[in-house]
Enzyme design. Structure first.
Site, PDB file in Angstrom:
ATOM      1  N   ARG A 223      -2.333 -16.787  23.865  1.00 48.63           N
ATOM      2  CA  ARG A 223      -2.829 -17.141  25.192  1.00 48.63           C
ATOM      3  C   ARG A 223      -1.903 -18.028  26.010  1.00 48.63           C
ATOM      4  O   ARG A 223      -2.059 -18.135  27.216  1.00 48.63           O
ATOM      5  CB  ARG A 223      -4.193 -17.827  25.049  1.00 48.63           C
ATOM      6  CG  ARG A 223      -5.290 -16.891  24.579  1.00 48.63           C
ATOM      7  CD  ARG A 223      -6.564 -17.646  24.256  1.00 48.63           C
ATOM      8  NE  ARG A 223      -6.408 -18.475  23.066  1.00 48.63           N
ATOM      9  CZ  ARG A 223      -7.366 -19.276  22.595  1.00 48.63           C
ATOM     10  NH1 ARG A 223      -8.519 -19.370  23.231  1.00 48.63           N
ATOM     11  NH2 ARG A 223      -7.167 -19.985  21.507  1.00 48.63           N
TER      12      ARG A 223
ATOM     13  N   ARG B 176      -3.217  -7.895  27.245  1.00 53.05           N
ATOM     14  CA  ARG B 176      -4.522  -7.946  26.576  1.00 53.05           C
ATOM     15  C   ARG B 176      -5.690  -7.767  27.551  1.00 53.05           C
ATOM     16  O   ARG B 176      -6.847  -7.609  27.117  1.00 53.05           O
ATOM     17  CB  ARG B 176      -4.710  -9.304  25.890  1.00 53.05           C
ATOM     18  CG  ARG B 176      -4.321  -9.409  24.411  1.00 53.05           C
ATOM     19  CD  ARG B 176      -5.300  -8.778  23.435  1.00 53.05           C
ATOM     20  NE  ARG B 176      -6.699  -9.038  23.707  1.00 53.05           N
ATOM     21  CZ  ARG B 176      -7.368 -10.133  23.351  1.00 53.05           C
ATOM     22  NH1 ARG B 176      -6.754 -11.105  22.736  1.00 53.05           N
ATOM     23  NH2 ARG B 176      -8.641 -10.260  23.639  1.00 53.05           N
TER      24      ARG B 176
ATOM     25  N   ASP C 167      -5.763 -11.030  13.215  1.00 53.09           N
ATOM     26  CA  ASP C 167      -6.761 -12.084  13.039  1.00 53.09           C
ATOM     27  C   ASP C 167      -7.193 -12.089  11.585  1.00 53.09           C
ATOM     28  O   ASP C 167      -7.200 -11.040  10.925  1.00 53.09           O
ATOM     29  CB  ASP C 167      -7.981 -11.852  13.937  1.00 53.09           C
ATOM     30  CG  ASP C 167      -8.908 -13.049  13.944  1.00 53.09           C
ATOM     31  OD1 ASP C 167      -9.785 -13.129  13.049  1.00 53.09           O
ATOM     32  OD2 ASP C 167      -8.752 -13.921  14.815  1.00 53.09           O
TER      33      ASP C 167
END
Length: 355
Positions: A42, A51, A87
């Protein structure tokens, strides 16, 4: 094989003499290598752009997108290693666990694992469950050339905490209740998760990852005796499962100052250190035969450039006597970090440590 053996294969040969892998093997380096946890994410405007409109878990299953996101910080910052964009809950999703990553919250599990019957939902992970990982890693290895790719997975304790709590937790009360109240169920849960994690790391290594990192984000919530008895066997099983590949194995947790020696003992070649313990003290706790990774506070990057360089210099000075040092933050890049601050930090470390 060990982390000091020269692996076989074209891509390993290309990365073998990189500063990052040399530091992991505790060999002399041309400069201290740098990479950042959450370097892809981010903090980068190009990440937010690619994204846009794609959910986190969905993005982890799109090889071309994963490749682009993983490469972004390498291009922008000139870091010495890439880390595979994924993740820690991806392998759980891949075996059919009903979970999602909710923005602003994190992983949320629809039906928490609380009973022995719930264990049956945790079937073994097969390579065919994560073909998108194999494809993305192979694409990345082709693009990265001599820059190593770090594969990663969540450690059994942290995965168990998400499964038992049903999501992120401040106190881990359900997790600890199972650990203390039904130690056999807890051991069986962690053993299953160790198998799943091992399989997930093997997929990444066999596709071309040059090193792997095991993230135990929540394990700092435990006392050393509880870690040794109730967690370390499962983490050791993971490290042992991938030991034959000869790639460096990194172990990282947050708030783990009291556990550093045990985390190395579990089988890591490199022990990650958060910002709470200076590296010269961390090496005393870990003992000889391990490289260290870390450990500037991620929040320091919000300070003026001179302050960042002062703190970076402190880390480098504390690392001066280490057998091997990989410069990193003490945790992940914070979302609002100025990307230019990261680029400057890479340049500073490279300049200050050039041999």
């Amino acid at each position: 094989m060990s982390a000091n053996d020269r692996p076989t294969g074209q891509q390993q040969t290309a990365t073998y003499d990189s500063a990052f892998l040399k530091a992991c093997r505790r060999e002399p380096v041309p400069h201290t290598p740098v990479w950042f946890m959450r370097q892809a994410g981010r903090s980068l405007p190009e990440y937010r752009k690619v994204r846009e409109g794609t959910a986190m878990l969905e993005s982890c299953m799109m090889p071309e997108l994963v490749t682009e996101i993983t490469l972004q910080p390498v291009r922008r910052h000139g870091v010495d290693a890439a880390i595979y964009f994924s993740d820690i809950v991806v392998p759980l999703k891949a075996i059919g666990i009903d979970l999602d990553i909710k923005p602003g919250v994190g992983p949320v599990v629809e039906k928490p694992v609380r009973t022995r019957a719930d264990l049956e939902r945790l079937r073994p992970l097969e390579p065919g469950d994560v073909t998108y990982v194999t494809e993305a890693v192979r694409m990345l290895v082709g693009e990265l050339g001599a820059t190593p790719l770090i594969g990663f997975a969540g450690a059994p304790f942290t995965l168990a905490s998400y499964l038992v709590e049903g999501g992120p937790s401040r106190n881990h009360e359900h997790t600890k209740a199972m650990m203390y109240g039904d130690p056999q169920l807890w051991a069986d849960l962690l053993d299953r998760l160790a198998g799943i994690t091992s399989a997930f790391l093997k997929v990444q290594i066999e596709a071309g990852a040059s090193a792997v990192q095991l993230f135990d984000s929540w394990v700092g919530a435990l006392a050393p005796a509880d870690y040794r008895r109730s967690v370390m066997p499962a983490s050791a099983k993971v490290f042992d499962a991938v030991s034959g590949y000869g790639v460096p194995r990194i172990h990282f947790g947050v708030g783990t100052g009291e556990l550093l020696g045990l985390m190395g003992e579990a089988g890591a070649d490199v022990v990650g250190v958060d910002w709470r313990v200076p590296l010269d003290e961390a090496v005393r706790r870990v003992g000889p035969g391990k490289a260290l990774q870390g450990n500037i506070d991620p929040a320091v990057l919000f300070a003026p450039r001179e302050a960042v360089e002062t703190k970076a210099r402190e880390v480098l000075d504390a690392a001066a006597g280490l057998e091997g040092h990989v410069f990193n933050l003490g945790h992940g890049v914070l979302p609002n970090t100025d990307p230019a601050a990261l680029t400057r930090l890479v340049e500073y470390v490279h300049e200050q440590t050039a041999r």
